[in-house]
Motif scaffolding. Sequence first.
Motif, short mmCIF file in Angstrom:
data_model
loop_
_atom_site.label_atom_id
_atom_site.label_comp_id
_atom_site.label_asym_id
_atom_site.label_seq_id
_atom_site.Cartn_x
_atom_site.Cartn_y
_atom_site.Cartn_z
N GLY A 206 0.87 -1.15 -0.13
CA GLY A 206 0.11 -0.03 -0.17
C GLY A 206 0.90 1.26 0.06
N PHE A 207 0.53 2.45 -0.63
CA PHE A 207 1.09 3.70 -1.04
C PHE A 207 0.36 4.91 -0.27
N VAL A 208 1.31 5.47 0.68
CA VAL A 208 0.44 6.68 1.26
C VAL A 208 1.28 7.79 0.74
N TYR A 209 0.69 9.06 0.49
CA TYR A 209 1.29 10.35 0.38
C TYR A 209 0.60 11.21 1.54
N LEU A 210 1.30 11.94 2.06
CA LEU A 210 1.03 12.80 3.12
C LEU A 210 1.60 14.50 3.04
N GLY A 211 0.68 15.27 2.85
CA GLY A 211 1.35 16.87 2.62
C GLY A 211 0.33 17.62 2.40
N LEU A 212 0.57 18.77 1.77
CA LEU A 212 -0.12 19.86 1.27
C LEU A 212 -0.90 19.34 -0.07
N GLY A 213 -0.07 18.85 -1.05
CA GLY A 213 -0.70 18.23 -2.06
C GLY A 213 -0.16 18.86 -3.45
N VAL A 214 0.82 19.89 -3.24
CA VAL A 214 1.57 20.34 -4.36
C VAL A 214 2.21 19.35 -5.16
N SER A 215 3.21 18.53 -4.29
CA SER A 215 3.77 17.58 -4.67
C SER A 215 3.23 16.23 -4.90
N ALA A 216 1.94 16.06 -4.92
CA ALA A 216 1.22 14.97 -4.95
C ALA A 216 1.11 14.41 -6.37
N PRO A 217 0.79 15.17 -7.24
CA PRO A 217 0.73 14.87 -8.80
C PRO A 217 2.01 14.19 -9.26
N ALA A 218 3.22 14.77 -8.95
CA ALA A 218 4.54 14.10 -9.19
C ALA A 218 4.72 12.91 -8.82
N VAL A 219 4.31 12.71 -7.33
CA VAL A 219 4.19 11.32 -6.69
C VAL A 219 3.44 10.27 -7.51
N ALA A 220 2.13 10.66 -8.12
CA ALA A 220 1.30 9.98 -8.63
C ALA A 220 1.80 9.57 -9.87
N ARG A 221 2.38 10.60 -10.90
CA ARG A 221 2.52 10.28 -12.08
C ARG A 221 3.96 9.18 -12.10
N GLU A 222 4.81 9.30 -11.20
CA GLU A 222 5.87 8.43 -11.14
C GLU A 222 5.42 6.99 -10.71
N LEU A 223 4.35 6.89 -9.87
CA LEU A 223 3.96 5.65 -9.64
C LEU A 223 3.32 4.88 -10.95
N VAL A 224 2.65 5.63 -11.51
CA VAL A 224 2.10 4.98 -12.93
C VAL A 224 3.20 4.62 -13.89
N ALA A 225 4.36 5.66 -13.79
CA ALA A 225 5.35 5.16 -14.90
C ALA A 225 6.20 3.75 -14.29
N ASP A 226 6.25 3.98 -12.86
CA ASP A 226 6.85 2.33 -12.27
C ASP A 226 6.01 1.38 -12.49
N GLY A 227 4.80 1.35 -12.82
CA GLY A 227 3.76 0.22 -12.97
C GLY A 227 3.30 -0.35 -11.96
N TRP A 228 3.05 0.65 -10.73
CA TRP A 228 2.64 0.42 -9.48
C TRP A 228 1.19 0.43 -9.64
#
Length: 360
Positions: A206-228
């Motif tokens: 399972g994967f968790v993001y914690l923060g204000l959200g400005v950096s969240a799209p970068a995290v989400a896009r990289e997860l897709v790129a890595d095939g998660w």
Amino acid sequence: MPASVLGTVKIGILNDMADFSEPDGCGAVPGDVTGWLERELAVVREAGRITASIDFIHAYGLGLPSGTADAVERAYRQLAEAGCSLIVGPAIGDNALAVTPLAEQLRIPTINWAGAERARGRYMFQHQVGSHEDESLVIARHMAAIGCRRLAVAYDLSPVGTRHLKYLEDEARVLGIAIVSRQGLSPLAEDAAETVDALLESGPDGFVYLGLGVSAPAVARELVADGWDGPNIMNTAGLRGYDEDFARDCEGWFYIDMHSDRNATLRTQMKQLNAPRSQALAVAKGHDLGRLVAEGLARASDLTREGIRVGLEQVKWLPAAEGLEGTLLGFGIQDRGALHGRYLVVRQWLGGETREVLAA
């Protein structure tokens, strides 16, 4: 005649937001809640509970993470010097923490609408738009309920992110969930490749993001790129999904929201405003924040700063438009958190729309 219905009161609106693209039925610009306050003040005025003139004074300071805490502090002092008897704002947790000492020092009743539970005091009231402390408990319990036992966590290197992480770790320990990897990143990060790659090396389920959200799209896009393809969840950073670009990047993510489709008070407000479903969150929090202000003024014995502080303490047991049905709104003599009950709701972004996730 009670002093609270006479005279003029100045209400300060402190806007610390740069651009939070959330549809808002009454606010003219992001961060401006004046329209919602006016709407609820009209209700108590029509009922004859207040006849005082209301002057709204606006101040803007671009706060964290894009700006500075100093800018928000200057805006707060500007409202104080203008003679405001009540200040509404800030909206970002880091900035609410920054101005809380000022509210206490200057003894101005203030209602922040942010997630920092520590941003409370004798004069600082909190209308919880999320919670750095409560959200992580809900996240941990949701991930446990869907069978996750090994979590990887990306978190902002900020008071928001680190506070969330602490409470997630504490609750995970209670639930027997392992945090197998944690990586901090800039709250303004646009590239999260190294962060996500390092987190996935730990073999999470399972994967968790914690923060204000400005950096969240970068995290989400990289997860897709890595095939998660495992489950993802984020805190109320997911509220940024009311912007279609964010929702597209975070497709499939669970997140913590503040509104439930089953809340009768919210349904009533939506009908009165003829508001589309996309504005449900704005309506819920706008109604509740406006009602806190209106009821606090209506219950004040006088329109001094001290009188309004006491008036806010008398606001109790009002039905909230936020949260699940049965959530209550109010304060108390030593209670500075407005929302009581199950005010946090797990939802998911699917096809650009938010869907409520019903508890098992």
